[in-house]
Enzyme design. Structure first.
Site, PDB file in Angstrom:
ATOM      1  N   ARG A  99       0.821  -1.210   0.000  1.00  0.00           N
ATOM      2  CA  ARG A  99       0.000   0.000   0.000  1.00  0.00           C
ATOM      3  C   ARG A  99       0.856   1.262   0.000  1.00  0.00           C
ATOM      4  NH1 ARG A  99      -3.313   1.620  -2.673  1.00  0.00           N
ATOM      5  NH2 ARG A  99      -4.163  -0.491  -2.510  1.00  0.00           N
ATOM      6  N   LYS A 134       2.797  24.516  -1.731  1.00  0.00           N
ATOM      7  CA  LYS A 134       1.420  24.035  -1.540  1.00  0.00           C
ATOM      8  C   LYS A 134       1.414  22.521  -1.732  1.00  0.00           C
ATOM      9  CE  LYS A 134      -0.539  28.402  -3.149  1.00  0.00           C
ATOM     10  NZ  LYS A 134      -1.340  29.076  -4.202  1.00  0.00           N
ATOM     11  N   LYS A 166       7.028  37.626   1.252  1.00  0.00           N
ATOM     12  CA  LYS A 166       5.692  37.695   0.674  1.00  0.00           C
ATOM     13  C   LYS A 166       4.927  38.870   1.282  1.00  0.00           C
ATOM     14  CE  LYS A 166       3.589  33.865  -0.369  1.00  0.00           C
ATOM     15  NZ  LYS A 166       3.670  33.948  -1.854  1.00  0.00           N
ATOM     16  N   GLU A 199       8.084  39.420  -3.175  1.00  0.00           N
ATOM     17  CA  GLU A 199       6.812  39.472  -3.881  1.00  0.00           C
ATOM     18  C   GLU A 199       6.396  40.924  -4.093  1.00  0.00           C
ATOM     19  OE1 GLU A 199       2.419  38.757  -2.298  1.00  0.00           O
ATOM     20  OE2 GLU A 199       3.470  36.840  -2.568  1.00  0.00           O
ATOM     21  N   ASP A 223       3.175  38.938  -8.499  1.00  0.00           N
ATOM     22  CA  ASP A 223       2.050  38.164  -7.977  1.00  0.00           C
ATOM     23  C   ASP A 223       0.716  38.695  -8.494  1.00  0.00           C
ATOM     24  OD1 ASP A 223       1.043  36.062  -6.286  1.00  0.00           O
ATOM     25  OD2 ASP A 223       0.301  37.631  -4.960  1.00  0.00           O
TER      26      ASP A 223
END
Length: 287
Positions: A99, A134, A166, A199, A223
């Site tokens: 698995r 992410k 950011k 950013e 961005d």
């Protein structure tokens, strides 16, 4: 072992503990401990194969002496009905690792397949494809490896291997130049200074950086800029630092971004929008 193998070994150890707990009682209840067997990895869906080398490392961690016959390699196109590899080992090893191997390979193959779709679209353009942070907690190692197998480029792996300022860093710090100056001083004090990416949210941000702090940054992120805004930004930057477009980029519009000449496009969807592909591990012979 290199850093990837060390991290993978830890991932495998924790995943086996999660799955096996105090024992694989399904196997222990009906399979003799000394029984040897074979199994094949069957491909049940078209795409880009990823995770073969990971599967080999998983099985060898469980049983160093396993015999693995590879018929396909990572990054190859796969078709329904093909066999990726055959393993010969203790049946207990095969069933214990089954698995985990399938979960890794199905997920990785889905990511590699989607990444390949993007990289094929970008062929002939200067722009390179980046992944993001992410990712699935504790599975980033293999998700980013799948992006690499699919032809993409890995962005920073985590918070520790690059400074990325950011919007929230800039707002909490009190301004874009203040954040850059503090980050630059921090980085220069390190034994191995880190690259700095910042950013930007407007052409005004870009003008401020170019006029006051361009020598302190390595890459400017644009961005949520549309392609026309990116062209304007690139005209200001004039190739003096690397540039990255981010936000709202997908298969249907990525060419519009590549046509601007931006150095990188980052697409979080490479990982969080990928669909796992269907694979199975089937007993082929038991002796």
């Amino acid at each position: 072992m290199n850093s990837f193998d060390i991290a993978l070994a830890n991932l495998v150890e924790q995943a086996i503990k999660e799955d096996v707990g105090n024992g694989d009682h399904s196997t222990l209840s009906c399979i003799p401990k000394d029984l040897k067997g074979k199994a094949v990895l069957k491909i049940k869906e078209e795409g880009v194969l990823a995770g073969v080398s990971v599967a080999e490392k998983i099985f060898r961690q469980l049983e160093p002496g396993v015999i693995l016959s590879l018929f396909k390699q990572d990054g190859e196109q796969m078709s329904v009905g093909e066999i990726a590899f055959e393993i010969e080992a203790s049946v207990h090893t095969i069933l214990k690792g089954e698995r985990l191997v399938l979960n890794c390979m199905q997920r990785m193959s889905g990511i590699a397949t989607l990444t390949r779709q993007y990289t094929r679209i970008l062929e002939g353009y200067h722009t390179r494809l980046l992944d993001t942070r992410k990712t699935t907690p504790n599975f980033r190692l293999l998700e980013k490896e799948a992006v690499r197998i699919g032809g993409g480029t890995n962005h920073r792996f985590g918070l520790y291997d690059m400074i990325m300022l950011k919007d929230n860093h800039i707002d909490y710090c009190g301004g874009i130049i203040k954040a850059i100056e503090k980050a630059y001083a921090y980085s220069q004090a390190m034994s191995k200074p880190l690259k700095i990416e910042v950013e930007t949210r407007s052409l005004e941000d870009i003008n401020i950086i170019c006029n006051k702090a361009l020598d302190k940054v390595d890459r400017i992120m644009l961005d949520n800029f549309n392609p026309e805004q990116i062209k304007d930004a690139l005209a200001i930057i004039q190739g003096r630092v690397e540039t990255e477009a981010s936000g709202g980029i997908h298969l249907q519009n990525i060419v519009d971004y590549a046509k601007t000449g931006v150095d990188f496009v980052s697409v979080g969807g490479l990982i969080h929008q990928a669909r796992s592909l269907d694979l199975s591990l089937k007993a082929s012979f038991v002796k």
